[in-house]
Write an enzyme that holds these catalytic residues in place. Structure first.
Site, PDB file in Angstrom:
ATOM      1  CD1 TRP A   1      59.116  87.129  28.423  1.00 26.22           C
ATOM      2  CD2 TRP A   1      60.563  88.286  29.677  1.00 26.22           C
ATOM      3  NE1 TRP A   1      58.954  88.468  28.150  1.00 26.22           N
ATOM      4  CE2 TRP A   1      59.813  89.199  28.901  1.00 26.22           C
ATOM      5  CE3 TRP A   1      61.547  88.793  30.546  1.00 26.22           C
ATOM      6  CZ2 TRP A   1      60.017  90.585  28.961  1.00 26.22           C
ATOM      7  CZ3 TRP A   1      61.737  90.172  30.600  1.00 26.22           C
ATOM      8  CH2 TRP A   1      60.981  91.049  29.827  1.00 26.22           C
TER       9      TRP A   1
ATOM     10  CG  ASP B   1      57.866  84.920  34.599  1.00 24.30           C
ATOM     11  OD1 ASP B   1      56.799  85.525  34.818  1.00 24.30           O
ATOM     12  OD2 ASP B   1      58.792  85.382  33.906  1.00 24.30           O
TER      13      ASP B   1
ATOM     14  CE  LYS C   1      54.140  91.501  29.971  1.00 18.27           C
ATOM     15  NZ  LYS C   1      55.391  90.917  30.451  1.00 18.27           N
TER      16      LYS C   1
HETATM   17  C1  LIG Z   1      56.687  90.932  30.769  1.00 19.84           C
HETATM   18  C2  LIG Z   1      57.345  89.729  31.319  1.00 19.84           C
HETATM   19  C3  LIG Z   1      58.403  89.824  32.239  1.00 19.84           C
HETATM   20  C4  LIG Z   1      59.001  91.148  32.667  1.00 19.84           C
HETATM   21  O1  LIG Z   1      58.133  91.830  33.493  1.00 19.84           O
HETATM   22  P1  LIG Z   1      58.545  93.178  34.208  1.00 19.84           P
HETATM   23  O2  LIG Z   1      57.363  93.418  35.067  1.00 19.84           O
HETATM   24  O3  LIG Z   1      58.745  94.205  33.139  1.00 19.84           O
HETATM   25  O4  LIG Z   1      59.793  92.942  34.971  1.00 19.84           O
HETATM   26  C5  LIG Z   1      58.932  88.659  32.746  1.00 19.84           C
HETATM   27  N1  LIG Z   1      58.447  87.451  32.385  1.00 19.84           N
HETATM   28  C6  LIG Z   1      57.441  87.330  31.504  1.00 19.84           C
HETATM   29  C7  LIG Z   1      56.943  85.956  31.144  1.00 19.84           C
HETATM   30  C8  LIG Z   1      56.856  88.459  30.947  1.00 19.84           C
HETATM   31  O5  LIG Z   1      55.843  88.328  30.073  1.00 19.84           O
END
Ligand SMILES: *Cc1c(COP(=O)(O)O)cnc(C)c1O
Length: 361
Positions: free
Chosen positions: A102, A173, A197
């Site tokens: 990511w 993030d 999540k």
């Molecule tokens: C799932 C995830 C993303 C992507 O998320 P989207 O909502 O699908 O854009 C980005 N960063 C991390 C750490 C993730 O777990």
């Protein structure tokens, strides 16, 4: 109806209590005669839902008053662009930590907007299994911000500390670790997370941003991506994802009933420690991540013989343990054990793993 144990990395399991509450009020929210899905986002009913959700997440995370909490759309992936668009203007430069899949995507997107330095890169032979020590990195003093990914969802690598970077704003993030344990929000300039999540259903993206960092976007930044414009509009510059916002609010109330983030952290630590212990105690299962930075939320593991992967997944599925297949880039298995995964789900998985191994010894 019987529910499975769903180890999906995202969209992930939601607390059953939350789903039942949503079901009970699906067609008539609290005597309004309407579903939340049918309400005007500017009506008093939905505004009360929106305000309660914000108040609850502020309370849970201890968000200070000089931070805005935004309920946006477009997922964490949109924030890969929105962060540089909003924060880069001070110097045009930013530092990024590259610790997994990511953060790689965040870096690729940020490079479209400015001068991006990768000041930490933990890739070794195509794999990511570690984080730097707390003193093992430098920060460019002219960086507009430093970006990192506290929990790499695919590799199962989690920072056990918050990087200390002085006065430069820290951007995180937190998609797959937000609300899993207490954090000190004042250490961050900006936190973002896709909801699917640990917050609620897909479609909602949470952004927590220190107010002084807003209001100076790069030329051409779409209004939808401009934090100051969204903050001024109460995250309603356009129609927000109302139902996802409502469900997130139910999850925040559920977390408060469970003892808040301290309570969650205790449960999450127990779940993760039990699963890693089961993996480490066997010569049949393995996890490649350095012990000090193993994720509490996403636990990848391999079988001694990958030819058994299919059989493992089939038998696990028959036992009600679903979505354990690892990400295609890593292989093997991955158990995502977010807040909504009950402890019994983890003990059931461990018992299944032991039995699967025993039958092959
Ligand atoms: C799932 C995830 C993303 C992507 O998320 P989207 O909502 O699908 O854009 C980005 N960063 C991390 C750490 C993730 O777990």
């Amino acid at each position: 109806m019987s529910r499975i144990y769903n180890f999906s990395a995202g969209p992930a399991a939601l607390p059953e209590e939350v789903l039942q509450q949503a079901q009970a009020e699906l067609t008539d929210w609290q005597g309004s005669g309407m579903s939340v899905m049918e309400m005007s986002h500017r009506g008093k009913e939905f505004l009360s839902i929106a305000e309660a959700a914000e108040a609850d997440v502020r309370e849970l995370m201890g968000v200070p008053n000089d931070y805005k909490v935004l309920f946006l759309q477009g997922g964490a992936s949109s924030q890969f662009a929105a962060v540089p668009m909003n924060l880069l203007s001070r110097s045009g430069k930013a530092d990024y930590f590259r610790t997994g899949s990511w953060s790689k995507k965040a870096i690729a997107e940020a490079k479209r907007y400015g001068d991006i330095s990768v000041t930490v890169d933990r890739e070794v032979e195509g794999r990511f299994c570690s984080v730097p020590g707390p003193n093992d990195f430098d920060v460019s003093t002219d960086a507009a911000y430093v970006h990192y990914t506290p929990n790499e969802t695919i590799e199962g690598v989690e920072f056990p500390y918050v990087p200390a970077i002085g006065a430069v704003p820290l951007v995180a993030d937190m998609s797959s670790t937000i609300l899993s344990r207490p954090i000190d929000v004042t250490r961050f300039g900006l936190i973002y997370a896709g909801a699917q999540k640990n917050i609620g259903p897909a479609g909602l993206t949470l952004v927590i941003v220190r107010a002084d960092l807003m209001g100076n976007p790069l030329d051409g930044t779409p209004t939808m991506f401009d934090y100051a414009a969204q903050a001024a509009a109460g995250s309603m510059y356009n129609t927000p994802p109302t139902y996802a916002w409502y469900l997130a609010g139910l999850v925040f109330q559920w977390l408060r009933r469970k003892g808040g983030l301290e309570g969650m952290a205790e449960i999450n630590r127990r779940k993760a420690e039990a699963l890693y212990a089961a993996i480490d105690d066997s010569s049949f299962y393995a996890n490649p991540v350095d012990i000090d930075c193993r994720s509490w939320m996403n636990v990848p593991f391999t079988l001694a013989d990958s030819a058994l992967d299919g059989e493992f997944l089939k038998q696990a599925g028959d036992a009600g343990l679903k979505t354990l297949k690892g990400h295609r880039s890593v292989g093997g298995m991955r158990a995502s054990i977010y807040n909504a995964m009950p402890e019994e789900g983890v003990t059931t998985l461990i018992d299944f793993m032991r039995e699967f191994e025993r039958a092959r010894a």
